[in-house]
Write a protein that holds these residues in place. Sequence first.
Motif, PDB file in Angstrom:
ATOM      1  N   LYS A 502      75.788-105.411 -45.381  1.00  0.00           N
ATOM      2  CA  LYS A 502      74.765-105.546 -44.489  1.00  0.00           C
ATOM      3  C   LYS A 502      74.989-105.405 -43.108  1.00  0.00           C
ATOM      4  O   LYS A 502      74.425-104.762 -41.994  1.00  0.00           O
ATOM      5  CB  LYS A 502      74.193-106.855 -44.720  1.00  0.00           C
ATOM      6  CG  LYS A 502      73.380-107.008 -46.143  1.00  0.00           C
ATOM      7  CD  LYS A 502      73.110-108.423 -46.338  1.00  0.00           C
ATOM      8  CE  LYS A 502      72.161-108.591 -47.444  1.00  0.00           C
ATOM      9  NZ  LYS A 502      70.612-108.016 -46.983  1.00  0.00           N
ATOM     10  N   PHE A 503      76.272-105.643 -42.750  1.00  0.00           N
ATOM     11  CA  PHE A 503      76.592-105.283 -40.989  1.00  0.00           C
ATOM     12  C   PHE A 503      76.697-104.087 -40.808  1.00  0.00           C
ATOM     13  O   PHE A 503      76.127-103.677 -39.639  1.00  0.00           O
ATOM     14  CB  PHE A 503      78.309-106.214 -41.001  1.00  0.00           C
ATOM     15  CG  PHE A 503      78.720-105.982 -39.623  1.00  0.00           C
ATOM     16  CD1 PHE A 503      77.811-105.884 -38.568  1.00  0.00           C
ATOM     17  CD2 PHE A 503      80.073-105.762 -39.509  1.00  0.00           C
ATOM     18  CE1 PHE A 503      78.466-105.713 -37.286  1.00  0.00           C
ATOM     19  CE2 PHE A 503      80.564-105.710 -38.154  1.00  0.00           C
ATOM     20  CZ  PHE A 503      79.704-105.401 -37.095  1.00  0.00           C
ATOM     21  N   MET A 504      77.094-103.196 -41.715  1.00  0.00           N
ATOM     22  CA  MET A 504      77.099-101.619 -41.313  1.00  0.00           C
ATOM     23  C   MET A 504      75.881-101.276 -41.247  1.00  0.00           C
ATOM     24  O   MET A 504      75.357-100.427 -40.460  1.00  0.00           O
ATOM     25  CB  MET A 504      77.816-100.874 -42.472  1.00  0.00           C
ATOM     26  CG  MET A 504      79.468-101.155 -42.674  1.00  0.00           C
ATOM     27  SD  MET A 504      80.229-100.731 -41.269  1.00  0.00           S
ATOM     28  CE  MET A 504      80.722-102.409 -40.559  1.00  0.00           C
ATOM     29  N   ILE A 505      74.961-101.635 -42.134  1.00  0.00           N
ATOM     30  CA  ILE A 505      73.350-101.213 -42.121  1.00  0.00           C
ATOM     31  C   ILE A 505      72.680-101.611 -40.747  1.00  0.00           C
ATOM     32  O   ILE A 505      71.997-100.901 -40.097  1.00  0.00           O
ATOM     33  CB  ILE A 505      72.510-101.739 -43.169  1.00  0.00           C
ATOM     34  CG1 ILE A 505      73.040-101.220 -44.668  1.00  0.00           C
ATOM     35  CG2 ILE A 505      71.107-101.635 -43.216  1.00  0.00           C
ATOM     36  CD1 ILE A 505      72.214-101.837 -45.893  1.00  0.00           C
ATOM     37  N   ASN A 506      73.042-102.919 -40.472  1.00  0.00           N
ATOM     38  CA  ASN A 506      72.403-103.474 -39.257  1.00  0.00           C
ATOM     39  C   ASN A 506      72.982-103.056 -37.987  1.00  0.00           C
ATOM     40  O   ASN A 506      72.392-102.741 -36.972  1.00  0.00           O
ATOM     41  CB  ASN A 506      72.423-104.965 -39.080  1.00  0.00           C
ATOM     42  CG  ASN A 506      71.419-105.604 -39.916  1.00  0.00           C
ATOM     43  OD1 ASN A 506      70.334-105.853 -39.610  1.00  0.00           O
ATOM     44  ND2 ASN A 506      71.989-106.080 -41.297  1.00  0.00           N
ATOM     45  N   LEU A 507      74.286-102.556 -37.847  1.00  0.00           N
ATOM     46  CA  LEU A 507      74.886-101.870 -37.121  1.00  0.00           C
ATOM     47  C   LEU A 507      74.300-100.562 -36.385  1.00  0.00           C
ATOM     48  O   LEU A 507      74.226-100.268 -35.504  1.00  0.00           O
ATOM     49  CB  LEU A 507      76.561-102.030 -36.957  1.00  0.00           C
ATOM     50  CG  LEU A 507      77.195-101.240 -36.022  1.00  0.00           C
ATOM     51  CD1 LEU A 507      77.193-101.984 -34.810  1.00  0.00           C
ATOM     52  CD2 LEU A 507      78.846-101.287 -36.388  1.00  0.00           C
TER      53      LEU A 507
END
Length: 755
Positions: A502-507
Motif C-alpha cells: 500500500k505504501f508503494m501504491i500511494n508513493l
Amino acid sequence: MASRGRAGRAGSRGRRWRRVRGRRDHERGAGPGAAGAQRGAGAERQAVREEEGGGPGDREDSGLYLKELIEPVLTCFNDADSRLRYYACEALYNIVKVARGSVLPHFNVLFDGLSKLAADPDPNVKSGSELLDRLLKDIVTESNQFDLVGFIPLLRERIYSNNQYARQFIISWILVLESVPDINLLDYLPEILDGLFQILGDNSKEIRKMCEVALGEFLKEIKKNPSSVKFAEMANILVIHCQAADDLIQLTAMCWMREFIQLAGRVMLPYSSGILTAVLPCLSYDDRKKNIKEVANVCNQSLMKLVIPEDDEMDETKQSMTLPAEPTSQESLSKTEAASSGSLDASGDSNFSNSSVFTVTSSERIQVTLNLDGIVQVLDCHLHDTSIGMMTRIAVLKWLYHLYIKTPRKMFRHTDSLFPILLRTLSDESDEVILKDLEVLAEIASSPAGQTEGHGPSDSSDVRPGPVELHIPARTSQLSSSGTKGLECSPSTPTMNSYFYKFMINLLKRFSSERKLLETRGAFIIRQLCLLLNAENIFHSMADILLREEDLKFASTMVHTLNTILLTSSELFQLRNQLKDLRTPESRNLFCCLYRSWCHNPVTTVSLCFLTQNYKHAYDLIQKFGDLEVTVDFLTEVDKLVQLIECPIFTYLRLQLLDVKNNPYLIKALYGLLMLLPQSSAFQLLSHRLQCVPNPELMQTTDSTKPSTGFKRMTASNIDYTELLQHFEKVQNKHLEARHQRAGRAEQLDRRVVL
C-alpha cells in the motif's frame, strides 16, 4: 469624668500609635540595610512591650471579646472617609498588639481587611496598614497555632487580584508563610500555583521579582522533598503557562515542567498530550527565545524516554506502576484553572475526568496510563499545521517513530489516519524532515505488528482516489482469493508487511499527482527507502504496480527514474550484482518483473539488458527501434545511455569488448546505438570507444575455443526472451497509440483556440 478618662486614654493610645508608626517610617527610610531593619523591628517590639499596659492575664481575657472588638473596626475599613479608615486601622493595631496570638482564630477576617487596605488610595491609610501587616506577620511567625487549612481558600481567592498593591501584599505573605518551618505550604501549592504564575506577569518589575523568588523557593523545596509533592494536580497548570505569551512566565513554567518530568517520571504520562501541545512549538523558536527552546527540548526528550515497551503489552486501563503513595487524595483543579485548560488532555478527556488515575489504592499502586490517542492527535495536528517550524516537524516525526518502536501494536490502530499526512510530508522543503518522515513510513511498512489481524489497513482510508491517481485494475484471481486485501500484496512480490505494498501504491500515486516532487525529490526518496527497506522488494513492487499503470506517460517517466537510480546509486550495489549474474531463480524472477515494466521506456529496457549481460536480447531490441517513433526525447535518452556506458558502473561491459569472439552481440548492440545517434558528442564518444575494440585475430589464445562463462550463464538462464520481446512490442504499441491520441486532442484544442 469617666468619659473624659476614656477619651484621654484613647488619645494617649493614638499618640503612641503615631509614635510607633513614625518610628517605623523613620527606620524604613533609613535605608534597606539589615541593621536598619533589625533596629526597626526591635523598636517596634519594644514599643509594643512598653505600651501594652497589661499582663498575660489581660491578653487572655481580651480574647473573649475579640470578635465584638474586631468586627466593628473591620466594617470601618470600607468607609468612604479616609480618616475613618485610618483611625480604624489604628484601633485594630492596638487590638492585635494587646491580643497577640489570641487573634489567630480571627486571622482570615483580619487578612481580608488588610488585603483591601493594601490597595487603599490614601497613603496614610496604606502606611498604617503596612504597620499592622508587619505586626500580624510577627505574630504568625512566632505562633505554632496558625490554621493554614482554613487560610488557603481565602489565599486562593485573593491571589487572583489584579491590583498591584494587593498582589505585592499576597506575595509578601506567601514568602513569610514559606519561611516558617512549622508551616508546610508545599502541600497546598496546587491551590495557589496558577495565581502565582498570573502575578509573575505583572507590569511591576518589583512584583515580578518577588514572585520569581517565591516560585524559586517552592521549586527548591520540591527538589528536596519530591515524594510529598502533588505533581499530577499541578501538571495541567504548568501546561497552561508553558504556552503563555509572556517570556518570563513561559520560561519559568517550562523549567518547572522539566523538573516535574524528571522527578515525577511516569506520573506525568497521562498529561503527555497537553505537555506536547505546549512544548513542541517552542522547539522552533529562534535565538531570541533560546533559553525557552533549550528547556523545551529537555522536556521533550525526557518525556519521550518515559514511553516504554511495556506500554504496548498491557491494556491501557490496567497498566500500573508502583509509586510512593500520596499523603492525601488529590483534589480536582479549581473552576478557574479548569476553564482555561481547553488544550489539555487529562482535564478534557473523559478517560481521566471520571477516573481516579492517581488515587492511592489499598495496595499503594498508582495507575499510570499512556494516553496514546491524545498524543497521536496532537502529533497529527502539528503535522497538518503548515505554519510550524522545521524543528517542530522533526520532533513530531521522531515521536511517531519512537511510538512505533515502543508501542507498535497500539500505534497501528492509528496508521490509517496518519498515513495520508505522512505521505504529504514527503513534499516538505526540508531534507531532514523528509528523512525522518521516511523512517516513520519505513517502520510502518516493515513492522511485524502491521500483519496483526484486525488492525490492518482499510482500502477505503488508505487508497482513496485523488485528482491524479494510479489506475490499477483489480485482478480476478486476487479478489477471489483474498477479498478486500487484494491490493495489500503483489502476487509476484515476496510476502511483506500488509502496509508495504500500500505504501508503494500511494508513493507512486504521490509522484503521479506531483510531478515536481518526482523531478526534485523522487530519486532522493527512493534511494533512502532502499537503505531503510529491502531494495529488491521496493523495485519488485514498484515494477509490478507500473506494469498495470494506465497513465503511460507517467509510467515511462517513473521507469526512467527507477532505472537511473538502479544504475547509478551506490546504495543499490548489491542489487546490481544480483542482476548482473542472474544465477538464482529469485534474480531471474526480478529481472523478468523489471523487464516487463521497463518496456514502458525502450532505452531503459536496453540498459537493463546491458546490466544483466543479455547482449543478444539488447541487440534484438535495438533492431526493433527502427519500427518505433524516434523523437527528440528518445534520442536524448540514447545519448544519456552512451554517457552511462562510459561510467564506472559499466566497467565490466567495456572489458568484455576485449573478448570479441564471445561477445559479438555486445558489439553489434553498441554499433546499433551508434547508428541511431545523430552526429553529436555522444556519437563521437561511442565511436571512439568502438574504434578501440581489438582485432579478433590478434586476441586469439590457445583456449579460445572454450565458451565464456557469460555465454553459459545466458544459455542456462531459461528465460523466454521471445515472449519478453513480444511483450516489449505490445507495450510500445500502446505508447504509440497514446501519443497519437494526445496529439489528436492537442490539435483539436488548437483549432478551438483559432476559432
